[in-house]
Write an enzyme that holds these catalytic residues in place. Structure first.
Site, PDB file in Angstrom:
ATOM      1  N   PHE B 291      20.800  10.905   9.883  1.00 45.66           N
ATOM      2  CA  PHE B 291      22.047  10.339  10.394  1.00 45.66           C
ATOM      3  C   PHE B 291      22.518   9.095   9.638  1.00 45.66           C
ATOM      4  O   PHE B 291      21.710   8.254   9.234  1.00 45.66           O
ATOM      5  CB  PHE B 291      21.878   9.990  11.871  1.00 45.66           C
ATOM      6  CG  PHE B 291      21.406  11.160  12.683  1.00 45.66           C
ATOM      7  CD1 PHE B 291      22.240  12.267  12.872  1.00 45.66           C
ATOM      8  CD2 PHE B 291      20.126  11.198  13.225  1.00 45.66           C
ATOM      9  CE1 PHE B 291      21.794  13.366  13.606  1.00 45.66           C
ATOM     10  CE2 PHE B 291      19.679  12.290  13.960  1.00 45.66           C
ATOM     11  CZ  PHE B 291      20.518  13.374  14.154  1.00 45.66           C
ATOM     12  N   ASP B 293      24.584   6.576  11.130  1.00 44.62           N
ATOM     13  CA  ASP B 293      25.128   6.305  12.465  1.00 44.62           C
ATOM     14  C   ASP B 293      26.476   5.586  12.448  1.00 44.62           C
ATOM     15  O   ASP B 293      27.321   5.828  13.299  1.00 44.62           O
ATOM     16  CB  ASP B 293      24.131   5.459  13.278  1.00 44.62           C
ATOM     17  CG  ASP B 293      22.994   6.308  13.847  1.00 44.62           C
ATOM     18  OD1 ASP B 293      23.161   7.525  13.966  1.00 44.62           O
ATOM     19  OD2 ASP B 293      21.940   5.721  14.186  1.00 44.62           O
ATOM     20  N   GLY B 295      28.806   5.453   9.876  1.00 46.29           N
ATOM     21  CA  GLY B 295      29.872   6.257   9.275  1.00 46.29           C
ATOM     22  C   GLY B 295      30.148   7.549  10.011  1.00 46.29           C
ATOM     23  O   GLY B 295      31.271   8.048  10.018  1.00 46.29           O
ATOM     24  N   GLY B 298      29.893   5.536  14.455  1.00 45.67           N
ATOM     25  CA  GLY B 298      30.560   4.244  14.627  1.00 45.67           C
ATOM     26  C   GLY B 298      29.834   3.377  15.634  1.00 45.67           C
ATOM     27  O   GLY B 298      29.542   3.826  16.744  1.00 45.67           O
ATOM     28  N   SER B 302      30.135   3.248  19.721  1.00 45.07           N
ATOM     29  CA  SER B 302      28.875   3.397  20.462  1.00 45.07           C
ATOM     30  C   SER B 302      28.496   2.133  21.229  1.00 45.07           C
ATOM     31  O   SER B 302      27.430   2.075  21.827  1.00 45.07           O
ATOM     32  CB  SER B 302      27.750   3.743  19.482  1.00 45.07           C
ATOM     33  OG  SER B 302      28.082   4.861  18.692  1.00 45.07           O
ATOM     34  N   TYR B 381      19.052   6.307  20.767  1.00 46.02           N
ATOM     35  CA  TYR B 381      18.601   4.985  20.333  1.00 46.02           C
ATOM     36  C   TYR B 381      19.573   3.882  20.721  1.00 46.02           C
ATOM     37  O   TYR B 381      20.779   4.058  20.637  1.00 46.02           O
ATOM     38  CB  TYR B 381      18.421   4.946  18.810  1.00 46.02           C
ATOM     39  CG  TYR B 381      16.972   5.023  18.404  1.00 46.02           C
ATOM     40  CD1 TYR B 381      16.141   3.917  18.561  1.00 46.02           C
ATOM     41  CD2 TYR B 381      16.428   6.185  17.884  1.00 46.02           C
ATOM     42  CE1 TYR B 381      14.803   3.979  18.200  1.00 46.02           C
ATOM     43  CE2 TYR B 381      15.086   6.253  17.528  1.00 46.02           C
ATOM     44  CZ  TYR B 381      14.284   5.150  17.684  1.00 46.02           C
ATOM     45  OH  TYR B 381      12.973   5.217  17.336  1.00 46.02           O
ATOM     46  N   TYR B 383      20.530   0.063  19.597  1.00 42.64           N
ATOM     47  CA  TYR B 383      20.387  -0.980  18.581  1.00 42.64           C
ATOM     48  C   TYR B 383      20.887  -2.298  19.161  1.00 42.64           C
ATOM     49  O   TYR B 383      22.058  -2.402  19.531  1.00 42.64           O
ATOM     50  CB  TYR B 383      21.236  -0.661  17.347  1.00 42.64           C
ATOM     51  CG  TYR B 383      20.793   0.551  16.572  1.00 42.64           C
ATOM     52  CD1 TYR B 383      19.877   0.423  15.536  1.00 42.64           C
ATOM     53  CD2 TYR B 383      21.279   1.821  16.854  1.00 42.64           C
ATOM     54  CE1 TYR B 383      19.455   1.526  14.809  1.00 42.64           C
ATOM     55  CE2 TYR B 383      20.865   2.937  16.136  1.00 42.64           C
ATOM     56  CZ  TYR B 383      19.953   2.779  15.122  1.00 42.64           C
ATOM     57  OH  TYR B 383      19.538   3.875  14.403  1.00 42.64           O
ATOM     58  N   HIS B 436      10.256   8.928  11.585  1.00 41.90           N
ATOM     59  CA  HIS B 436      11.610   8.670  11.080  1.00 41.90           C
ATOM     60  C   HIS B 436      11.709   7.244  10.569  1.00 41.90           C
ATOM     61  O   HIS B 436      10.798   6.440  10.756  1.00 41.90           O
ATOM     62  CB  HIS B 436      12.645   8.929  12.178  1.00 41.90           C
ATOM     63  CG  HIS B 436      12.468   8.055  13.377  1.00 41.90           C
ATOM     64  ND1 HIS B 436      11.520   8.307  14.349  1.00 41.90           N
ATOM     65  CD2 HIS B 436      13.079   6.914  13.756  1.00 41.90           C
ATOM     66  CE1 HIS B 436      11.576   7.373  15.284  1.00 41.90           C
ATOM     67  NE2 HIS B 436      12.511   6.501  14.943  1.00 41.90           N
ATOM     68  N   HIS B 438      14.577   3.815  10.074  1.00 44.80           N
ATOM     69  CA  HIS B 438      15.885   3.206  10.364  1.00 44.80           C
ATOM     70  C   HIS B 438      16.185   2.216   9.254  1.00 44.80           C
ATOM     71  O   HIS B 438      15.359   1.331   8.984  1.00 44.80           O
ATOM     72  CB  HIS B 438      15.857   2.417  11.679  1.00 44.80           C
ATOM     73  CG  HIS B 438      15.609   3.247  12.884  1.00 44.80           C
ATOM     74  ND1 HIS B 438      16.614   3.743  13.675  1.00 44.80           N
ATOM     75  CD2 HIS B 438      14.459   3.669  13.448  1.00 44.80           C
ATOM     76  CE1 HIS B 438      16.104   4.430  14.668  1.00 44.80           C
ATOM     77  NE2 HIS B 438      14.793   4.411  14.565  1.00 44.80           N
ATOM     78  N   HIS B 598       9.047   4.412  11.257  1.00 48.46           N
ATOM     79  CA  HIS B 598       8.590   4.555  12.644  1.00 48.46           C
ATOM     80  C   HIS B 598       7.750   5.825  12.837  1.00 48.46           C
ATOM     81  O   HIS B 598       8.275   6.931  12.852  1.00 48.46           O
ATOM     82  CB  HIS B 598       9.811   4.558  13.574  1.00 48.46           C
ATOM     83  CG  HIS B 598       9.428   4.375  15.021  1.00 48.46           C
ATOM     84  ND1 HIS B 598      10.352   4.337  16.034  1.00 48.46           N
ATOM     85  CD2 HIS B 598       8.229   4.194  15.622  1.00 48.46           C
ATOM     86  CE1 HIS B 598       9.733   4.177  17.187  1.00 48.46           C
ATOM     87  NE2 HIS B 598       8.446   4.095  16.967  1.00 48.46           N
TER      88      HIS B 598
END
Lengths: 631, 631
Positions: B291, B293, B295, B298, B302, B381, B383, B436, B438, B598
């Site tokens: 992902f 996220d 682009g 948004g 979110s 998730y 953030y 994964h 980030h 992670h």
């Protein structure tokens, strides 16, 4: 300023660790007095210049008491119940115990009885009564060491309280500590003394806003209790001790597991083990500044009395520290430790879920942690040392650096005048802030859910794939370090990405994962850059790696060796590790170094804004699930 | 829980950024409405499936408004004063604007009108009314992309509110967004749906201790003011904006220099630019989860409504966020941003001086910072995005990860049953937490004391010496990066220790040092480990380095390119940087990536304790001296 702060402290409580109720507790003042009596009424009393260097029973050892007298180091075992000296052994190896503060104070005063010194400073036009000299340990540079010595650096106060801001550059005084006499006194007079203007760091003017936490007592339902050194808070319980060398010692830290309905051990004992501070200036008056602050001075001896609402918030509770002085008698550092609940405005966990039709579900909890803090001021530098306990099971260890730089006087007042290498940066008029490092090394005798643990490197290995539209991914390859050499690690270096864990191979979660804790860097990592064959690096060779793991041995606690003053690298973490013992499913000790490279800037003058780093121990399959959620 | 929290929020204040008083402000709701009117009454109104993807004038650009209709992307420039459409350009390059939330919602509902879907879930014994499907962007894997599409992953609620905890593994639904129809529907039925037991994350039971900061209003002498988006606090002033893509935007941040008696610019604009989250599972239902996220979805879109005393302390002030919806009309996120003074119990600076005869001088100040926070919840998730301003001049950027893992259903219930590579860890019964990363990348248009800046690598170079008892030391070799290729940096890697600075070569301190700011890692550094030729890595190739510096170009703000959905790597930070423009004494942009690898553990279930990292911008010879000390 000090007065103003005292007004804010009215709600503070003072506690004394005075009961010998924990096997890892340091001696209480009565016991210290008893030992002093035993030794000063024994054959040892006749030793010339008798000084107590360590009186420390927090783990019974051959070095229960270390005194020096007649130019020798005596390791003494004392039996408190009977009053007997069980043994008295003269240590003949390299290195010395730390100079006592009493010796350092005497050394610092010697120049003021020297007519040569007075002449020299008069020739510089200085008023001798405005001079302060500080004793610096001198390290080791390949010479044979037969006597203890320190070098004095002197500073001119006249008009400032920031003593370190006005170095009398080029004036160097070597003091023989054994005879307590000046050995050499030279004044190279390389630069005049910088001025006093703008050097003061004392807080002037009004505090812009009173600190509103917690603002009234009824809201301060303190969530923790202290009984002796036993602290209980939320799902944690642990013990705090204090000794002359390490300062704060956290021991027998356990966390309550609501799922199992039992207390589970995380750490048997943790404390600062050593601090290596090499300056990066090879010139005559600077090359030797390669301090081992813990072994040469002691963080307990350097602990300061914390100031309420400045060093710790107003909801803090204070604990006094005790140790033996040079005369063997008890000394107290009032309010050496503070303990407080930290409400930093962070979020412990949260989630907003929009996937349930017709609902937006938001849930979470603010983070409230418990902090145990001390500050060690070793001359110019102040080390803020935090142990922060989280309800998630994590322990965050924080190191903050503040205080005053070691500065070198220079004739330069403009950066563009300088053509030569000045070994630092021009940070104020006529002052260079010398380049240096700080390596704070922690001793962490973790006992993850029991005594026997293993150290696991979980390497992130990139795999290529041809069976997927993807071409690559990383997987985790876990390697248990069988021996000590496999556990050295430059942490945070991405050349080989990995997670580092201490696991209990004998305990599994219900799902079958090994219970463990991860260690994670909390700031930009740094290891020592000095050449391996350089003397300071030989003494602090462990600073080439952030992470070491050793087999537990009760005498291995001080990373640069027990006798760190003028040590030659024959004792210490790297030596022990090179025995290459098995560390698999054993009682093991994790050593973690928090490092800083410091190239100063003008903002570090006249006092440094705190520079912070640290690391975190975070549960990794220790619990069956997130312990923040009560089931 | 939600009700309880609302009770605590009574002192909160709500503000609306509603005045177009700052050149960098996003559109206000009136302006959004005007634009919507202009476009829906123009020739564009007849386009089939007209959707507004970006309505964003915070920097006038060719992409003022982006709409899609008739399967084409229209880039439109609108003149608000006259009501004219100045230009309408059809974009024909790779990639798409983000699917609107309206489209995503429609896509997520499609299966419930599909008899095949109902049959398949019935065959699994599931109740269709308890299913939630989420649309996942599908990335790009070398194919030619002619249409927008998403893949739905479906989850079974039945008995839990933690939707992501019960994946219907193997059920995969590809939706053509242009036609808004199901393209492919397969059920590989690889594993049964995991149970609901222990999955709930909702806070149950009483909060153990009320949060006492600050507990009554009279103590909350708020130290900051907000006027429109202009924030003033202590020695800082800056502007906050909000848009659909970045979420919070900090702009025109300046600090008051008491010595010069003037405001000095530090940052023209800073915001999250992109977030890359590749999962490390190459199997059919997982490989595509790579992902971008920001682009693709948004962070503004979110943004969640923050909850008082949970997401932000009770002294926080809230600001609403505004943007255009898919229909072009204004949408509001109430309380999208909070601003609060943070009293964490830290020490801003301190020193205890014992060198003045007869005195022990202790001085210092507690640290009080200002935090601007938002939370973006992108599906599972959350953030936590903090901008923390310090009176020392530092800006600390914090990223916290919490929320729910993406989990894969498995038949395994014990770790030792697993012989194959599961691409993650068994973290709960029948659930794998997939490995994964980030990577949160910040756009930082720093303007250190003015527009034109340079990027300096201050390398710590080890020198050997033969003129000293010492054998080595490090010195600082400063290199100004002339071109963009010299500025890429894997930060925190000790192979080449260095400090990274943005300086103003046209401004010097009185001492002649270049004024500057340092960038420092705030946690364990991580860069992407994926193969360079792997498609996700081609799209997010900038994640191979933490640090990039580019010449300012108003159209270069989004690290993975403006059209990130299904992008092919032809736009974005790495492409721009490879133009290798001069960056010396220019308006430059610093790009910093905060990375996390992670490998989940059981503690991350059913909701993750926050995992935090970040970085700090710290003044380095920006001030003549420590700005915390008032002269």
């Amino acid at each position: 300023m000090v007065t103003m702060i005292m007004v804010l402290v009215i709600t503070c409580q003072f506690l004394l660790i005075n009961s010998q109720n924990h096997p890892l507790d340091p001696l209480n003042p009565n016991e210290i007095t008893q030992i002093q009596h035993i030794i000063t009424t024994s054959h040892l009393a006749s030793l010339p210049h008798l000084n107590f260097h360590f009186v420390d029973l927090d783990e019974p050892d051959k070095n229960d008491v270390v005194v020096r007298g007649g130019g020798q180091t005596h390791e003494i075992i004392v039996e408190l119940t009977t009053g007997y000296i069980v043994s008295d052994h003269v240590y003949e190896g390299d290195g010395y115990p730390p100079n006592t503060f009493s010796e350092l104070l005497q050394a610092a005063r010697l120049p003021f009885n020297s007519s040569r010194f007075k002449d020299l400073v008069l020739r510089r036009g200085l008023n001798v009564s405005e001079i302060t000299c500080f004793p610096f340990t001198i390290g080791w540079f390949g010479e044979s060491t037969t006597r203890r010595a320190v070098r004095l650096s002197c500073f001119y106060r006249n008009g400032t309280t920031n003593v370190f801001a006005r170095p009398i550059e080029g004036l160097s005084i070597l003091v023989d500590i054994e005879s307590m006499k000046i050995h050499t006194l030279v004044d190279r007079n390389t630069s005049p003394v910088p001025g006093s203007e703008g050097t003061d760091f004392q807080f002037s003017g009004e505090r812009p806003n009173p600190i509103p936490i917690p603002c009234d007592e009824e809201n301060v339902k303190r969530g923790f209790s202290i009984n002796g050194g036993d602290v209980k808070w939320k799902n944690w319980r642990f013990h705090i001790g204090f000794n002359a060398r390490a300062g704060v010692i956290i021991s027998t830290a356990s966390i309550f597991d609501g799922g199992k309905n039992e207390w589970r051990r995380v750490m048997y004992r943790g404390h600062v083990s050593e601090t290596f501070v090499p300056y990066m200036d090879p010139t005559s008056d600077w090359y030797y500044r390669t301090f081992l602050d813990v072994g040469e001075f002691g963080f307990g001896r350097s602990a300061v009395t914390l100031v309420g609402s400045m060093d710790c918030p107003s909801n803090a509770v204070y604990v006094d520290g005790h140790m033996a002085g040079a005369d063997g008698l008890p000394q107290e550092v009032p309010k050496a430790i503070c303990i407080f609940e930290r409400y930093a405005g962070d979020i412990a966990w949260r989630h907003t879920e929009v996937g349930v039709p017709g609902k937006v579900i938001t849930s979470g909890e603010p983070e409230v942690n418990l902090v145990v803090r001390m500050v060690a001021t070793v001359g110019n530098y102040d080390y803020i040392l935090d142990w922060e306990f989280k309800q998630s099971g994590a322990i965050k260890v924080g190191v903050g650096l503040t205080g005053v730089l070691e500065m070198k006087a220079t004739t330069y007042t403009k950066a563009d005048q300088m053509k030569e290498n000045i070994y630092g940066a021009l940070i104020a008029d006529n002052r260079i802030g010398n380049n240096h490092d700080h390596f704070i090394t922690y001793y962490l005798d973790l006992d993850i859910d029991g005594n026997d643990n293993s150290f696991v490197k979980a390497k992130l290995k990139v795999e290529r794939t041809k069976t997927s539209p993807r071409k690559s991914y990383w997987r985790v390859i876990k390697e248990t370090a069988k021996t000590e050499d496999k556990a050295r690690q430059r942490h945070g270096v991405e050349v080989e990405a990995s997670e580092l864990l201490v696991v209990n191979p004998n305990k599994k979660t219900k799902l079958g994962n090994n219970v463990g804790y991860r260690v994670m860097a909390g700031g930009q990592p740094a290891v020592s850059l000095l050449a391996d064959d350089d003397y300071p690096q030989i003494r602090a060779s462990y600073t080439k790696y952030q992470v070491w793991v050793t087999a537990y041995n009760k005498s291995e606690r001080w990373a640069a060796g027990f006798y760190a003053d003028r040590s030659t690298g024959k004792d210490g973490l790297a030596i022990w590790s090179h025995r290459n013992r098995s560390i698999m499913n054993k009682d093991i000790v994790l050593w973690y170094t928090v490092g800083f490279h410091h190239h100063p800037s003008q903002e570090d003058f006249p006092v440094m804004p705190t520079l912070a780093s640290g690391f975190e121990l975070r549960p990794a399959n220790f619990f069956e699930r997130n312990p923040l959620l009560k089931t």
